[in-house]
Write an enzyme that holds these catalytic residues in place. Structure first.
Site, PDB file in Angstrom:
ATOM      1  N   SER A 123      29.945  66.628  55.327  1.00 55.64           N
ATOM      2  CA  SER A 123      31.441  66.343  55.489  1.00 55.64           C
ATOM      3  C   SER A 123      32.043  67.088  54.269  1.00 55.64           C
ATOM      4  O   SER A 123      33.239  67.553  54.464  1.00 55.64           O
ATOM      5  CB  SER A 123      31.593  64.948  55.079  1.00 55.64           C
ATOM      6  OG  SER A 123      30.929  64.600  54.342  1.00 55.64           O
ATOM      7  N   HIS A 177      31.658  64.497  61.972  1.00 57.29           N
ATOM      8  CA  HIS A 177      32.252  65.713  61.840  1.00 57.29           C
ATOM      9  C   HIS A 177      32.060  66.758  62.732  1.00 57.29           C
ATOM     10  O   HIS A 177      32.308  67.637  62.788  1.00 57.29           O
ATOM     11  CB  HIS A 177      32.146  66.259  60.371  1.00 57.29           C
ATOM     12  CG  HIS A 177      32.413  65.194  59.178  1.00 57.29           C
ATOM     13  ND1 HIS A 177      34.020  65.091  58.950  1.00 57.29           N
ATOM     14  CD2 HIS A 177      31.904  64.362  58.663  1.00 57.29           C
ATOM     15  CE1 HIS A 177      33.906  64.249  57.847  1.00 57.29           C
ATOM     16  NE2 HIS A 177      32.766  63.778  57.987  1.00 57.29           N
ATOM     17  N   LYS A 192      38.483  60.844  62.970  1.00 55.39           N
ATOM     18  CA  LYS A 192      38.364  62.201  62.645  1.00 55.39           C
ATOM     19  C   LYS A 192      39.022  62.766  63.926  1.00 55.39           C
ATOM     20  O   LYS A 192      40.139  62.667  64.214  1.00 55.39           O
ATOM     21  CB  LYS A 192      36.841  62.522  62.083  1.00 55.39           C
ATOM     22  CG  LYS A 192      36.547  61.681  61.060  1.00 55.39           C
ATOM     23  CD  LYS A 192      35.525  62.175  60.134  1.00 55.39           C
ATOM     24  CE  LYS A 192      34.550  61.253  59.414  1.00 55.39           C
ATOM     25  NZ  LYS A 192      35.834  60.321  58.454  1.00 55.39           N
TER      26      LYS A 192
HETATM   27  C1  LIG Z   1      29.609  61.512  57.989  1.00 61.58           C
HETATM   28  C2  LIG Z   1      30.309  60.364  58.131  1.00 61.58           C
HETATM   29  N1  LIG Z   1      29.805  59.148  58.761  1.00 61.58           N
HETATM   30  C3  LIG Z   1      30.535  58.027  58.693  1.00 61.58           C
HETATM   31  C4  LIG Z   1      31.787  58.204  58.011  1.00 61.58           C
HETATM   32  C5  LIG Z   1      32.470  56.652  58.462  1.00 61.58           C
HETATM   33  O1  LIG Z   1      33.310  56.600  59.263  1.00 61.58           O
HETATM   34  P1  LIG Z   1      34.651  55.724  59.185  1.00 61.58           P
HETATM   35  O2  LIG Z   1      35.829  56.598  58.569  1.00 61.58           O
HETATM   36  O3  LIG Z   1      35.093  55.565  60.673  1.00 61.58           O
HETATM   37  O4  LIG Z   1      34.409  54.608  58.680  1.00 61.58           O
HETATM   38  C6  LIG Z   1      32.207  59.054  57.472  1.00 61.58           C
HETATM   39  C7  LIG Z   1      33.701  58.772  57.260  1.00 61.58           C
HETATM   40  O5  LIG Z   1      33.988  59.383  56.100  1.00 61.58           O
HETATM   41  C8  LIG Z   1      31.571  60.359  57.451  1.00 61.58           C
HETATM   42  O6  LIG Z   1      32.123  61.588  56.909  1.00 61.58           O
END
Ligand SMILES: Cc1ncc(COP(=O)(O)O)c(C=O)c1O
Length: 426
Positions: free
Chosen positions: A181, A209, A240
């Protein structure tokens, strides 16, 4: 020791605020997607994860409004008990079909999905969870919660070295982000899958992502590398590309049925609210239908990446709409984000532990909703900042991580300088 003593001795945010370095919880008072209002000033938003720019799409807004009218604002209970809507099940069915899985399971957030699922799966006797070191925090938290053994890997070579201690790993789960990310780096799933065939572990892909960005129609990182079928459990969020809130895990029917009745973050947490489900569903429909969105996203990403590189920024080899600007010093990343905001550009700093110490970034991301004027305005701000601040010339890959973060040290220096100035003025 008093259990609250860490709270009372915590000074980082206070120091950050006192020096003007503090870059978090900035208040947004209105948004149209690519432009938001902060402190009464309209600024270009390059700090979002709104990869398809769908947060303000008319069809998505309409679906959310209609769901509010039909179901109310909340479900007031978990899906397990009283909060399971036909909309949740429709979204699950469509996600399963879209991702080529037998079933999908919708959670109230991505974090809850990751924590709950890994927390449960890693509870099997003798479980080992291999985590990519750059993975999202929720994968670490889920793995820790499970009491399984945790092994970190830096890259695929490192994973291979660690797996080579045994001939097979049926008790292991390898969990990796598809797109990391902060840097936009794409995981080498083809090589991980080759290791899976050799060592027999299970594969969990966090494609937060990559979903809605890579692969045909945005089917994600595994689809873009032709290894969809080799992923045992596919996870992605709605927060996202799908512009909403919530997340899902998809896989074989038997596995999902077990998760549906055993993942504690699903059973013991209130269901995703109707408007959020409807928005995610509508965004999925738009994404599947409108290939033009992807064209604009990639055009904007290429234009902006080229622009910042021409200014002299290092973008760390990104091949996604996440475009990191390597800064190095954490204090400088904070300072530049603050100055960017003053000049009309919203960006986010990424510092340790999201990136190695001394490898701070300014994280930017573009969306199809940005016009060329927005992006040119952003480039003008970044040009001014590049002239103001000397950045490392070397390739970040050749810069060893620092031993300590420099934020607090820099902030203390500023406070001391201000104190000295005040005293000098008498
Ligand atoms: C790689 C990754 N996994 C999981 C999440 C968690 O997602 P959520 O915002 O739906 O809780 C994020 C959020 O920033 C993320 O970047």
């Amino acid at each position: 020791m008093d259990i609250l003593s860490p709270c009372y001795s915590y000074l980082d945010s206070t120091i950050g605020k006192a020096t003007g370095y503090y870059p978090y919880f900035r208040v947004i008072s209105s948004s149209d997607g690519p432009v938001v209002t902060v402190n009464g000033q309209r600024v270009v938003m390059l700090g979002s994860n709104n990869y398809l720019g769908l947060t303000h799409h008319p069809e998505v807004l309409k679906a959310a409004h209609e769901a509010l009218d039909r179901y109310g604002v909340g479900c007031t209970g978990s899906r397990f008990m009283n909060g399971n809507l036909d909309l949740h099940e429709q979204l699950e069915a469509e996600l399963a079909e879209f991702t080529g899985r037998e079933e999908a399971l919708v959670f109230s957030s991505g974090v809850l999905a990751n924590i709950g699922t890994l927390g449960l799966l890693g509870g099997v006797e003798g479980a080992v969870i291999f985590l990519a070191a750059e993975n999202h925090a929720s994968l670490f938290d889920g793995a820790r919660l499970s009491h399984g053994r945790i092994a970190l890997f830096e890259d695929v070579d490192d994973l291979e070295r660690k797996l080579a201690f045994r001939e097979s790993w049926p008790n292991a789960l390898v969990a990796t982000d598809g797109v990391f990310s902060m840097t936009g780096r794409v995981a080498d799933l083809e090589r991980i899958v080759a290791l899976k065939r050799r060592f027999g572990f299970r594969l969990y892909l966090d494609d937060a992502h990559g979903f809605g960005v890579l692969g045909p129609q945005g089917r994600g990182t595994a689809a873009s590398q032709g290894v969809e079928k080799d992923v045992d459990l596919l996870f992605a969020t709605f927060s996202k590309s799908l512009a909403s809130l919530g997340g899902f895990v998809a896989g074989d029917k038997t596995v999902i049925e077990y998760l549906r009745h055993n993942v504690r973050t699903l059973i013991f947490s209130a269901a995703l609210p109707p408007a959020s489900v409807a928005a995610a569903l509508a965004a999925l429909h738009v994404m599947r239908r409108d290939s033009e969105l992807f064209t604009r996203m990639w055009d904007n990403a290429a234009f902006f990446k080229q622009g910042v590189e021409a200014l002299g920024y290092h973008t760390m080899g990104t091949r996604t709409p996440i475009i990191p600007l390597f800064i190095g010093s954490e204090a400088l990343a904070f300072q530049m984000c603050r100055e960017a905001l003053e000049l009309g550009l919203f960006t986010t700093p990424a510092v340790y532990p999201a990136v190695p110490k001394g490898h701070a970034l300014i994280r930017t991301s573009v969306t199809p909703a940005h016009t060329r004027e927005h992006l040119q305005q952003a480039l003008d701000v970044l040009a001014t900042l590049f002239e103001r601040h000397p950045l490392p010339k070397e390739d970040p890959a050749n810069i060893p991580p620092a031993r300590d973060t420099d934020i607090v040290e820099a902030a203390m220096r500023i406070l001391a300088e201000r104190e000295a100035e005040t005293q000098a003025k008498g």
